[in-house]
Design a protein around this motif. Structure first.
Motif, PDB file in Angstrom:
ATOM      1  N   THR A  22       0.836  -1.205   0.000  1.00 35.13           N
ATOM      2  CA  THR A  22       0.000   0.000   0.000  1.00 35.13           C
ATOM      3  C   THR A  22       0.865   1.247   0.000  1.00 35.13           C
ATOM      4  O   THR A  22       0.571   2.216  -0.699  1.00 35.13           O
ATOM      5  CB  THR A  22      -0.943  -0.010   1.220  1.00 35.13           C
ATOM      6  OG1 THR A  22      -1.733  -1.196   1.173  1.00 35.13           O
ATOM      7  CG2 THR A  22      -1.848   1.205   1.221  1.00 35.13           C
ATOM      8  N   GLY A  23       1.943   1.235   0.777  1.00 35.44           N
ATOM      9  CA  GLY A  23       2.855   2.374   0.790  1.00 35.44           C
ATOM     10  C   GLY A  23       3.475   2.614  -0.579  1.00 35.44           C
ATOM     11  O   GLY A  23       3.613   3.768  -1.018  1.00 35.44           O
ATOM     12  N   ALA A  24       3.845   1.546  -1.269  1.00 35.29           N
ATOM     13  CA  ALA A  24       4.426   1.687  -2.606  1.00 35.29           C
ATOM     14  C   ALA A  24       3.405   2.256  -3.583  1.00 35.29           C
ATOM     15  O   ALA A  24       3.728   3.134  -4.400  1.00 35.29           O
ATOM     16  CB  ALA A  24       4.947   0.335  -3.094  1.00 35.29           C
ATOM     17  N   VAL A  25       2.174   1.781  -3.505  1.00 33.05           N
ATOM     18  CA  VAL A  25       1.127   2.291  -4.388  1.00 33.05           C
ATOM     19  C   VAL A  25       0.862   3.766  -4.105  1.00 33.05           C
ATOM     20  O   VAL A  25       0.730   4.579  -5.019  1.00 33.05           O
ATOM     21  CB  VAL A  25      -0.165   1.452  -4.225  1.00 33.05           C
ATOM     22  CG1 VAL A  25      -1.351   2.118  -4.905  1.00 33.05           C
ATOM     23  CG2 VAL A  25       0.040   0.052  -4.775  1.00 33.05           C
ATOM     24  N   MET A  26       0.797   4.135  -2.841  1.00 32.49           N
ATOM     25  CA  MET A  26       0.549   5.536  -2.480  1.00 32.49           C
ATOM     26  C   MET A  26       1.704   6.423  -2.930  1.00 32.49           C
ATOM     27  O   MET A  26       1.483   7.545  -3.391  1.00 32.49           O
ATOM     28  CB  MET A  26       0.301   5.674  -0.980  1.00 32.49           C
ATOM     29  CG  MET A  26      -0.985   5.032  -0.506  1.00 32.49           C
ATOM     30  SD  MET A  26      -2.455   5.588  -1.397  1.00 32.49           S
ATOM     31  CE  MET A  26      -2.478   7.310  -0.988  1.00 32.49           C
TER      32      MET A  26
END
Length: 171
Positions: free
Chosen positions: A26-30
């Motif tokens: 999720t952090g990478a996507v954000m």
């Protein structure tokens, strides 16, 4: 007439990701979304004179709320009220007793506000668990229920219900 048999697509189920792996994804996507938004901003504002990076706006920190006297005269209601105020001011912690920023879980807030009075701590925790179980009968403990919450709002609401109940019953 010839018949064909299809082999199963995959004999193995996809791997189950743990919380840390899901958070990392999720952090990478954000991060990718934020990068795209920054590029889009630069493209959309390139023609404006003086348009550069988004200026960093510094906000003055909010002043600490003034300590107000508790509206409750009964000891357990007063303790629950102070614990609720502590969670509001210090922050709410979900998966630990306390985090690096100083946020606390409900039980730790009660412990800190009880100032070492074990009986008051016990009575406040019982009242809080009763208030939680009114809405969530499957909740076995305060920590297990607390870990399921996504925001501090249900925690603060449970404190409010427990405080009101103990106040009306003179506890």
């Amino acid at each position: 007439m010839p018949t064909t048999t299809r082999a199963p697509a995959s004999p193995h189920a996809p791997p189950v990701l743990d919380l840390d792996a899901r958070l990392a994804l999720t952090g990478a996507v954000m991060s990718a979304r934020l990068d795209e938004a920054a590029v889009e901003f630069e493209v959309n504002t390139a023609h404006l004179p003086g348009a550069g990076q988004v200026p960093h706006i510094t906000e003055a920190p909010l002043p600490a709320p003034a300590a107000s006297p508790s509206p409750y005269r009964t000891p357990v209601a007063d303790l629950l009220h102070r614990a609720r105020v502590r969670i509001e001011t210090a922050g709410w912690c979900r998966d630990a007793v306390r985090d690096e920023a100083g946020a606390v879980c409900p039980i730790q807030a009660i412990r800190l506000e009880s100032r070492g009075d074990r009986d008051a701590t016990h009575d406040a925790c019982v009242a809080l668990l009763d208030a939680i179980q009114e809405r969530s009968p499957a909740a076995d403990t305060i920590p297990s229920w607390n870990a399921q919450q996504r925001t501090a709002a249900p925690v603060l609401a449970a404190f409010d219900r427990a405080t009101q109940h103990t106040h009306t019953h003179n506890k």
